[in-house]
Enzyme design. Structure first.
Site, PDB file in Angstrom:
ATOM      1  N   GLU A 234     -36.436 -12.293  51.139  1.00 47.70           N
ATOM      2  CA  GLU A 234     -36.870 -13.121  50.009  1.00 47.70           C
ATOM      3  C   GLU A 234     -38.255 -13.711  50.290  1.00 47.70           C
ATOM      4  OE1 GLU A 234     -34.017 -16.157  49.101  1.00 47.70           O
ATOM      5  OE2 GLU A 234     -34.955 -16.672  47.191  1.00 47.70           O
ATOM      6  N   GLY A 263     -32.980 -23.217  44.206  1.00 47.27           N
ATOM      7  CA  GLY A 263     -31.976 -24.270  44.101  1.00 47.27           C
ATOM      8  C   GLY A 263     -31.175 -24.374  45.388  1.00 47.27           C
ATOM      9  N   ALA A 264     -30.988 -23.237  46.085  1.00 43.84           N
ATOM     10  CA  ALA A 264     -30.142 -23.248  47.267  1.00 43.84           C
ATOM     11  C   ALA A 264     -30.888 -22.916  48.559  1.00 43.84           C
ATOM     12  CB  ALA A 264     -28.972 -22.282  47.079  1.00 43.84           C
ATOM     13  N   SER A 265     -32.072 -22.336  48.461  1.00 42.13           N
ATOM     14  CA  SER A 265     -32.848 -22.091  49.683  1.00 42.13           C
ATOM     15  C   SER A 265     -34.332 -22.215  49.385  1.00 42.13           C
ATOM     16  CB  SER A 265     -32.535 -20.705  50.276  1.00 42.13           C
ATOM     17  OG  SER A 265     -33.169 -19.695  49.529  1.00 42.13           O
ATOM     18  N   THR A 266     -35.092 -22.341  50.469  1.00 43.71           N
ATOM     19  CA  THR A 266     -36.551 -22.399  50.315  1.00 43.71           C
ATOM     20  C   THR A 266     -37.171 -21.530  51.396  1.00 43.71           C
ATOM     21  OG1 THR A 266     -38.442 -23.875  50.009  1.00 43.71           O
ATOM     22  CG2 THR A 266     -36.895 -24.493  51.740  1.00 43.71           C
ATOM     23  N   GLN A 267     -38.284 -20.876  51.067  1.00 39.18           N
ATOM     24  CA  GLN A 267     -38.926 -19.941  51.997  1.00 39.18           C
ATOM     25  C   GLN A 267     -40.379 -20.341  52.256  1.00 39.18           C
ATOM     26  OE1 GLN A 267     -35.551 -18.828  50.623  1.00 39.18           O
ATOM     27  NE2 GLN A 267     -37.104 -18.374  49.118  1.00 39.18           N
TER      28      GLN A 267
END
Ligand SMILES: Nc1ncnc2c1ncn2[C@@H]1O[C@H](COP(=O)(O)OP(=O)(O)O)[C@@H](O)[C@H]1O
Ligand SMILES: [Ca+2]
EC number: 3.6.1.5
Length: 554
Positions: A234, A263-267
């Site tokens: 991602e 909403g559930a992860s950040t990269q």
């Protein structure tokens, strides 16, 4: 009147005219002697006739001289004529090739479904069939937001997960020409919402994927699979997308880092000059003949919706009820179940939460306290590497420009903070958070109440993640560009995913690119000028002596 030249006698015999009976002209050196036998001419007409003859003689002699001096005269004219002909052919051919109209059947299409934790979006891309390996050629032509929540929310009625995609897939059928349907690839990539569901219940997450797979296969497109992509993918595909759209690969320019907040992860993904100490954070690409060593990390549970649950769970454990939350506006009040917070796999494992079933969530509107509360969901205390961001994750210092998209953009754009300094952002956000809820609702009557209630938290979370988490200090803040789209295509992982799976980004640079527009115009103008010059030269060489070679002047 007629003048006749006789080579034999080097004399011009001039026929009789209106008033002239005969003229005999003879030239010796630069002296022209003319005998006019006149009957009734005026002196003026005899003089005029004399000048005419004089010019003719001079012209004839110069031409004869040139011919004598330059034996290449005729071949030169032929050569120039050939050059002109070739030039015209080249001009016409270049114009035809360059301006060849693109027929609709020359386009190819691809569909990517971004099955995010909060919702699914369908993207349609289009590119010119013969230019597949050129950068910046693939464009987003359509985006459709699937109604309802993300596919991971269909865990208790899995068959509806596939059906939820119907409207957008019908739109795709309309958007793409029928004769291209069978060869148009469709990819579905699910992100952090499905990663969490798989963690909780792998068999249900498989059933959800089977449901969307079965549904997508009912369409005439070329189904290419539905899968949960990894956090590393991602991050990497988001980085490929922003740099592809900015044409950084093609021009071998410095690349841009990518910051994606879901909403559930950040990269976070960027090229670092420093060594990437942890292998799981290191990816290597060879694109268009250049090597890229990229740092990437995806923080599961640190997307803004899960981060809110983490922050609320943290506060529920440490404070009395009702929960006075500094990240919500004063006057805000909402009844919630503890389960709505504790059921998340990001939160579970907090025994203190189970003591209550419901609680009242009350806003206290304080930016500084909110920042302290948000900081508590990050662990800054342990790091096994030379440097860490948070939760013991290795991260080299941030470098270069960054594109921050998805919720980074939505939130910062709503709060009008996309071009402020870090200090200004903190100041403005503090004021916004302390604004009464009633006032906020009144000011933004058309914005979804769930989003509206959470912008204060989301804004503080973004500043904390970027400054305290990733170490974007005040001086580096200007390097973050909050973006939604680049050249009409959304910034996100989907385009990079499709480019990779369709092998549209070659490892080595493709053959010389077609003529850029500026080059084409320059060449056409230069060639045209050259042709005009050649044409004039040819006229001078060809026509003038040819004209003067004539032995008759009428
Ligand atoms: N207009 C908006 N304002 C605020 N937040 C938004 C807006 N549109 C989308 N979002 C948020 O952006 C995030 C998108 O995340 P998503 O891609 O669904 O999840 P993930 O990438 O973690 O799987 C969600 O938190 C969603 O609520
Ligand atoms: Ca996302």
């Amino acid at each position: 009147m007629q003048i006749i030249y006789s080579d034999q006698f080097s004399q011009w015999y001039v026929g009789t005219g209106e008033c002239l009976d005969s003229i005999v002209a003879k030239r010796q050196q630069s002296v022209l002697s003319v005998n006019f036998a006149t009957s009734s001419c005026s002196v003026r007409s005899v003089q005029a006739r004399f000048v005419e003859l004089w010019l003719y003689v001079i012209q004839r002699d110069i031409t004869a001289e040139m011919k004598e001096k330059n034996p290449w005269h005729r071949p030169l004219i032929i050569f120039i004529a050939i050059l002109i002909a070739l030039g015209i052919i080249a001009l016409v051919a270049t114009a035809v090739v360059q301006n060849k109209p693109l027929q609709p059947q020359k386009y190819k299409y691809g569909i990517v479904l971004d099955a995010g934790s909060s919702h699914t979006a369908v993207y349609i891309y289009r590119w010119q069939a013969e230019k597949e390996n050129n950068t910046g050629m693939v464009q987003q032509i359509h985006e459709c937001d699937v109604k309802g929540k993300g596919i991971s929310s269909y865990s208790s009625s899995v068959e509806r997960a596939g059906l939820s995609l119907r409207e957008c897939m019908e739109e795709a059928k309309e958007e793409i020409p029928i004769w291209r349907h069978r060869e148009t690839p469709v990819y579905l990539g699910a992100t952090a919402g499905m990663r969490l569901l798989r963690k909780e219940n792998a068999s249900v997450s498989d059933q959800v994927l089977s449901s969307v797979e079965g549904f997508l296969q009912t369409y005439p497109f070329l189904y290419q699979g539905a899968r949960i992509i990894s956090g590393q993918e991602e991050g990497a595909y988001g980085w490929i997308t922003v740099n592809y759209l900015s044409d950084n690969f093609h021009k071998a320019r410095a690349t841009m880092g990518a910051l994606d907040l879901g909403g559930a992860s950040t990269q976070i993904t960027f090229v670092s000059q420093q060594q990437v100490e942890s292998p799981e954070n290191s990816i290597y690409f060879r694109l268009y003949g250049k090597d890229y060593h990229v740092y990437t990390h995806s923080f599961l549970c640190y997307g803004k919706d899960q981060a809110l649950k983490l922050a609320m769970a943290q506060q529920l454990q440490t404070s009395d009820l009702p929960l006075r939350d500094p990240c919500f506006h004063p006057g805000y009040s909402q009844e919630r179940t503890v389960e709505s917070v504790s059921s998340s796999p990001c939160v579970s494992g907090s025994p203190a939460l189970s003591s209550h079933a419901n609680f009242t969530h009350v806003g206290a509107g304080n930016g500084t306290l909110c920042h302290s509360a948000v900081r508590r969901i990050f662990n800054f205390s342990h790091c096994e590497w030379g440097r860490c961001s948070f939760n013991g994750v290795f991260q080299p210092p941030v470098e270069g420009q960054f594109g921050a998209f998805s919720a980074f953009y939505f939130v910062m754009n709503f709060l009008n903070l996309t071009s402020d300094t870090l200090e200004e952002s903190k100041e403005k956000l503090g004021q916004y958070c302390s604004t009464p809820w009633a006032e906020i609702k009144q000011s933004y009557p058309h914005i979804k109440e769930k989003y509206l209630a959470e912008y204060c938290f989301s804004g503080v979370y973004i500043l904390t993640l970027l400054e305290d988490g990733y170490s974007f200090t005040s001086d580096k803040w200007k390097d973050i560009h909050f973006i939604k789209k680049i050249g009409g295509s959304a910034a996100g992982w989907t385009l990079g995913y499709m480019l990779n799976l369709t092998n549209m980004i070659p490892a080595e640079a493709p053959d010389a690119p077609p003529l850029p527009h500026a080059g084409y115009v320059t060449i056409m103008v230069l060639f045209s000028l050259l042709l005009v010059v050649l044409l004039l030269l040819c006229l001078k060489l060809f026509c003038w002596p040819a004209c003067t070679r004539s032995k008759h002047i009428i």
